[in-house]
Motif scaffolding. Sequence first.
Motif, PDB file in Angstrom:
ATOM      1  N   LEU A 128       0.826  -1.208   0.000  1.00 64.22           N
ATOM      2  CA  LEU A 128       0.000   0.000   0.000  1.00 64.22           C
ATOM      3  C   LEU A 128       0.860   1.257   0.000  1.00 64.22           C
ATOM      4  N   PHE A 129       1.965   1.223   0.748  1.00 61.80           N
ATOM      5  CA  PHE A 129       2.854   2.387   0.799  1.00 61.80           C
ATOM      6  C   PHE A 129       3.464   2.653  -0.579  1.00 61.80           C
ATOM      7  N   ASP A 130       3.961   1.602  -1.233  1.00 66.20           N
ATOM      8  CA  ASP A 130       4.571   1.798  -2.546  1.00 66.20           C
ATOM      9  C   ASP A 130       3.547   2.222  -3.591  1.00 66.20           C
ATOM     10  N   PHE A 131       2.344   1.679  -3.511  1.00 62.51           N
ATOM     11  CA  PHE A 131       1.288   2.102  -4.434  1.00 62.51           C
ATOM     12  C   PHE A 131       1.036   3.600  -4.305  1.00 62.51           C
ATOM     13  N   SER A 132       0.942   4.080  -3.070  1.00 62.60           N
ATOM     14  CA  SER A 132       0.658   5.497  -2.836  1.00 62.60           C
ATOM     15  C   SER A 132       1.849   6.376  -3.192  1.00 62.60           C
ATOM     16  N   ALA A 133       3.049   5.933  -2.806  1.00 61.78           N
ATOM     17  CA  ALA A 133       4.243   6.766  -2.992  1.00 61.78           C
ATOM     18  C   ALA A 133       4.600   6.950  -4.457  1.00 61.78           C
ATOM     19  N   TYR A 134       4.330   5.940  -5.286  1.00 52.11           N
ATOM     20  CA  TYR A 134       4.799   5.981  -6.676  1.00 52.11           C
ATOM     21  C   TYR A 134       3.675   6.197  -7.690  1.00 52.11           C
ATOM     22  N   LEU A 135       2.473   6.500  -7.212  1.00 50.74           N
ATOM     23  CA  LEU A 135       1.350   6.713  -8.115  1.00 50.74           C
ATOM     24  C   LEU A 135       1.594   7.894  -9.046  1.00 50.74           C
ATOM     25  N   VAL A 136       2.313   8.913  -8.559  1.00 45.48           N
ATOM     26  CA  VAL A 136       2.493  10.138  -9.342  1.00 45.48           C
ATOM     27  C   VAL A 136       3.822  10.153 -10.108  1.00 45.48           C
ATOM     28  N   ARG A 137       4.654   9.133  -9.934  1.00 48.34           N
ATOM     29  CA  ARG A 137       5.994   9.172 -10.514  1.00 48.34           C
ATOM     30  C   ARG A 137       6.027   9.196 -12.036  1.00 48.34           C
ATOM     31  N   PRO A 138       5.223   8.379 -12.761  1.00 43.74           N
ATOM     32  CA  PRO A 138       5.413   8.303 -14.213  1.00 43.74           C
ATOM     33  C   PRO A 138       5.216   9.630 -14.949  1.00 43.74           C
ATOM     34  N   PHE A 139       4.386  10.531 -14.410  1.00 40.06           N
ATOM     35  CA  PHE A 139       4.037  11.737 -15.159  1.00 40.06           C
ATOM     36  C   PHE A 139       4.432  13.025 -14.448  1.00 40.06           C
ATOM     37  N   PHE A 140       5.294  12.902 -13.418  1.00 42.56           N
ATOM     38  CA  PHE A 140       5.656  14.120 -12.695  1.00 42.56           C
ATOM     39  C   PHE A 140       6.417  15.092 -13.577  1.00 42.56           C
ATOM     40  N   THR A 141       7.362  14.600 -14.389  1.00 43.71           N
ATOM     41  CA  THR A 141       8.175  15.511 -15.201  1.00 43.71           C
ATOM     42  C   THR A 141       7.326  16.265 -16.221  1.00 43.71           C
ATOM     43  N   VAL A 142       6.379  15.556 -16.839  1.00 41.58           N
ATOM     44  CA  VAL A 142       5.475  16.215 -17.792  1.00 41.58           C
ATOM     45  C   VAL A 142       4.615  17.235 -17.059  1.00 41.58           C
ATOM     46  N   TYR A 143       4.129  16.859 -15.886  1.00 43.15           N
ATOM     47  CA  TYR A 143       3.292  17.746 -15.072  1.00 43.15           C
ATOM     48  C   TYR A 143       4.065  19.002 -14.673  1.00 43.15           C
ATOM     49  N   TRP A 144       5.314  18.840 -14.220  1.00 45.29           N
ATOM     50  CA  TRP A 144       6.133  19.972 -13.792  1.00 45.29           C
ATOM     51  C   TRP A 144       6.339  20.968 -14.938  1.00 45.29           C
ATOM     52  N   GLU A 145       6.691  20.453 -16.101  1.00 44.86           N
ATOM     53  CA  GLU A 145       6.952  21.342 -17.231  1.00 44.86           C
ATOM     54  C   GLU A 145       5.685  22.054 -17.699  1.00 44.86           C
ATOM     55  N   ALA A 146       4.541  21.359 -17.651  1.00 45.08           N
ATOM     56  CA  ALA A 146       3.284  21.983 -18.057  1.00 45.08           C
ATOM     57  C   ALA A 146       2.818  23.006 -17.015  1.00 45.08           C
ATOM     58  N   ARG A 147       3.027  22.699 -15.742  1.00 42.59           N
ATOM     59  CA  ARG A 147       2.564  23.577 -14.653  1.00 42.59           C
ATOM     60  C   ARG A 147       3.386  24.851 -14.569  1.00 42.59           C
ATOM     61  N   THR A 148       4.700  24.729 -14.792  1.00 40.16           N
ATOM     62  CA  THR A 148       5.594  25.870 -14.613  1.00 40.16           C
ATOM     63  C   THR A 148       5.960  26.565 -15.914  1.00 40.16           C
ATOM     64  N   GLY A 149       5.768  25.884 -17.033  1.00 39.10           N
ATOM     65  CA  GLY A 149       6.172  26.462 -18.306  1.00 39.10           C
ATOM     66  C   GLY A 149       7.665  26.400 -18.537  1.00 39.10           C
ATOM     67  N   ILE A 150       8.408  25.676 -17.683  1.00 43.58           N
ATOM     68  CA  ILE A 150       9.861  25.537 -17.802  1.00 43.58           C
ATOM     69  C   ILE A 150      10.159  24.208 -18.489  1.00 43.58           C
ATOM     70  N   SER A 151      10.816  24.257 -19.637  1.00 38.36           N
ATOM     71  CA  SER A 151      11.047  23.032 -20.413  1.00 38.36           C
ATOM     72  C   SER A 151      12.505  22.569 -20.379  1.00 38.36           C
ATOM     73  N   ASP A 152      13.284  23.066 -19.424  1.00 37.96           N
ATOM     74  CA  ASP A 152      14.673  22.637 -19.268  1.00 37.96           C
ATOM     75  C   ASP A 152      14.682  21.265 -18.601  1.00 37.96           C
ATOM     76  N   GLN A 153      15.048  20.213 -19.349  1.00 42.32           N
ATOM     77  CA  GLN A 153      14.934  18.852 -18.823  1.00 42.32           C
ATOM     78  C   GLN A 153      15.987  18.541 -17.767  1.00 42.32           C
ATOM     79  N   LEU A 154      17.120  19.260 -17.780  1.00 45.02           N
ATOM     80  CA  LEU A 154      18.091  19.085 -16.702  1.00 45.02           C
ATOM     81  C   LEU A 154      17.503  19.568 -15.385  1.00 45.02           C
TER      82      LEU A 154
END
Length: 398
Positions: free
Chosen positions: A218-244
């Motif tokens: 249950l802990f791993d399910f909750s902790a990693y639910l957002v991992r696959p799309f965090f980078t896409v989410y961050w770039e869309a939310r902030t408008g910053i497309s620097d992948q480094l």
Amino acid sequence: MTLRTTILIMSAFGVISDSILIAFYPQFFELRYGLASSVHVGAYIAAISIAVMCMLPVWARVARRVETMHLLAYTQLAATAFCLLAIWAPTVEAYWLLTMLMFMTKASYLLMFPYLMRLEPANRHSVTIGLLSVVIHIGAIFGAAVGGLALQEFGPRFCVALMAAGDLAQFGLCTYLIRSGRVVRVLSADEGERAAPAPRRTPEALSALLKLSLLMFLFDFSAYLVRPFFTVYWEARTGISDQLLTGVIFAIPGIVALFALALRHRMASQPRWADHTLLNLVIGAGGLALQASESLWLIVLGRCLYGWALYQVIVKLEVTLFKVSTPAFYARDFGVTNFFQNLGVLLSSFSAGYLVDWVGVPTSFVIAAAGMLLTAVIDRGWFGVDSRHRTSAEVCHA
């Protein structure tokens, strides 16, 4: 180098290899094969979990007949070969096939963990687990940062080549240990244990292992639910497309883990609140919820809180495993808990793809936070009330 130091370095290379693309699979598949499906990315990451969770018990059984380090040398060399072939995979189907074979063979490197714990005295287990956890976090930081830079500057094929280099480094270190005579052979000890009457597991020990496994799930399910799309989410939310920069933000939990380890070692004894499992799970839930904010700084703060909770809870759950287990069952019990952990990651990866399509990434953070709170409730019910299980897991719970 000592055996323990070499194993820690091998673990670092394994984590770095795994982390190079884990944060960037949405961008990778779009750049390499023109696929922009979030469901496909979730399914791919879930398939990785299936490969690992199915093969680790197989490698654990093989390790009862082949010395662990010799087995790792063979499997990491095979993983390198499959990864190199994947660089030139012409279709996404071919890439799936080759990389799944790679993950199936490289899953054996997880056997280094119970192997090392067998060689360490019980009073050093918590220290060793803490070191391993930090090595994993450092590897994740470095891998995510390098992966983001490599994808941006050199393209997806170069990222796959870097993954192969990590597997090849593990093969080289295994060969070094074998040829230098630093390997500690455990099969002779296992033969003595098999010749003796088989140890009996008490119902209390089996119950504690099952409860711990379900809690890890249950802990791993909750902790990693957002991992696959965090980078896409961050770039869309902030408008910053620097992948480094995106890779660094993704790796913030690892940076916080380093701070937590430094704090633990600098203080004679941690404050009671810092070692409280329930509080850390609540902090983790708060950190996940904050990441659904539209504010850049609240997202960063949420990553920090999430990273603190992740480090503290993971270390305590692993310490609990080696408290409820015995050396003769370390590899087997580790395989059981790892199966449940990968099952949690598997279901979270499948769920993430559909949740993102259905409700969007911000709501996924809220759902993950709710799962973390549910973990806290179950943890208190199982390990905070029943005194028998509290005794077996006292090092893990306040």
